[in-house]
Design an enzyme around this catalytic site. Structure first.
Site, PDB file in Angstrom:
ATOM      1  N   GLU A 141       0.932  -1.247   0.365  1.00  0.00           N
ATOM      2  CA  GLU A 141      -0.272   0.118   0.084  1.00  0.00           C
ATOM      3  C   GLU A 141       0.669   1.308  -0.319  1.00  0.00           C
ATOM      4  O   GLU A 141       1.477   1.317   1.275  1.00  0.00           O
ATOM      5  CB  GLU A 141      -1.163  -0.006   1.131  1.00  0.00           C
ATOM      6  CG  GLU A 141      -2.013   0.867   1.876  1.00  0.00           C
ATOM      7  CD  GLU A 141      -2.810   1.506   2.259  1.00  0.00           C
ATOM      8  OE1 GLU A 141      -3.510   1.961   2.301  1.00  0.00           O
ATOM      9  OE2 GLU A 141      -2.285   0.102   3.698  1.00  0.00           O
ATOM     10  N   LYS A 195      -9.438   3.033  -2.095  1.00  0.00           N
ATOM     11  CA  LYS A 195     -10.193   2.168  -0.824  1.00  0.00           C
ATOM     12  C   LYS A 195     -11.308   3.043   0.410  1.00  0.00           C
ATOM     13  O   LYS A 195     -11.474   4.442   0.358  1.00  0.00           O
ATOM     14  CB  LYS A 195      -8.748   2.485   0.513  1.00  0.00           C
ATOM     15  CG  LYS A 195      -8.871   1.690   1.629  1.00  0.00           C
ATOM     16  CD  LYS A 195      -7.854   2.339   2.454  1.00  0.00           C
ATOM     17  CE  LYS A 195      -7.621   1.777   3.931  1.00  0.00           C
ATOM     18  NZ  LYS A 195      -5.847   2.065   3.938  1.00  0.00           N
ATOM     19  N   CYS A 218      -5.592  -3.339   2.999  1.00  0.00           N
ATOM     20  CA  CYS A 218      -5.569  -2.428   4.466  1.00  0.00           C
ATOM     21  C   CYS A 218      -6.858  -2.986   5.515  1.00  0.00           C
ATOM     22  O   CYS A 218      -7.144  -4.501   5.924  1.00  0.00           O
ATOM     23  CB  CYS A 218      -4.733  -1.958   4.765  1.00  0.00           C
ATOM     24  SG  CYS A 218      -3.341  -1.936   6.120  1.00  0.00           S
TER      25      CYS A 218
END
Length: 256
Positions: A40, A110, A145
């Site tokens: 990431e 995200k 994540c």
């Protein structure tokens, strides 16, 4: 199918990070990897929040163009990790997946931005759409994540036909046990393959966990990259997901 989760050092050094990422991808491909996953926000270093504005770029843009060329040159599927994407006044944490011809197969902004002792939720805009991508390797879902803590996202991807999750991450050492717990749980509860690439080292006084993993649909970690830069390599059978779902059809017994 040979997969590799590439683990890069967390540094606010865009030029050096680009060279390191390319070298690691080439190394993974030379070892036979057909699918490579990067961590990431590796170009800027996730916790270098003050550098996000300068690092932001459009998608497609300079970084993703280089990744596309690399995927085409090496004839691999390349999950390019994520970059700080700029669209108008908004910044996003956006991950990208390229095919072996260099085509951009999918992008994912995200959805779950981290707010605890982090500036991500303040500086970035959350995405609002899951991303499932049909590829020659099967249908893959892109997540990032903190998403690992939200099982509804993964179940929605399975309902879209996803057989494998690709996770790009900057997970801290402080919660390393959770990293393994969630990676294994998301794989086993959805009877799916999971490949998760994490950053390593330290940046802005935050120690990153490393330990990138490949997890099979029974929840078994098939590979772990350890704490330093490197990669988690594993050979997996794309048919294994279908075999597990047929031999132990737990997903068919859902009531909610």
């Amino acid at each position: 199918m040979h997969v590799a989760a590439v683990q890069l050092p967390a540094r606010n050094d865009p030029e050096g990070n680009s060279a390191r990422a390319e070298a690691r991808v080439r190394e993974a491909a030379a070892q036979g990897a057909e699918l490579v996953v990067l961590p990431e926000l590796w170009p800027v270093g996730y916790f270098a929040f003050d550098a996000y504005d300068d690092a932001a770029e459009p998608v497609p843009g300079p970084t993703t163009d280089r990744l596309a060329d690399l995927a085409a040159e090496l004839s691999i599927h390349l999950h390019g990790g994520s970059v700080v994407e700029r669209e108008g006044e908004d910044l996003y944490n956006t991950s990208v997946l390229f095919g072996p011809d260099g085509d951009l197969l999918g992008t994912y902004r995200k959805m779950h931005l981290f707010g605890y002792e982090s500036e991500e939720a303040r500086r970035l805009t959350p995405g609002d759409e899951p991303c499932a991508v049909e590829t020659d390797l099967g249908t893959l879902g892109l997540t990032t994540c903190y998403d690992l803590r939200f099982p509804a996202l993964y179940r929605s991807l399975v309902d879209s036909g996803v057989e494998g999750f690709l996770v790009t991450s900057a997970w801290p050492s402080e919660r390393r046990d959770h990293w393994h717990l969630f990676a294994r749980t998301r794989a086993v509860e959805n009877q799916s393959l999971l490949v998760a690439a994490n950053l390593a080292g330290a940046i802005r006084e935050v120690d990153l966990a490393g330990e990138s993993v490949v997890v099979d649909p029974w929840g078994v970690e098939r590979a772990n990259a350890g704490r330093g830069p490197g990669a988690a390599h594993a050979t997996v059978d794309p048919e294994a997901v279908r075999d597990v779902r047929e031999s132990f059809p737990a997903l068919d017994d859902r009531r909610l």
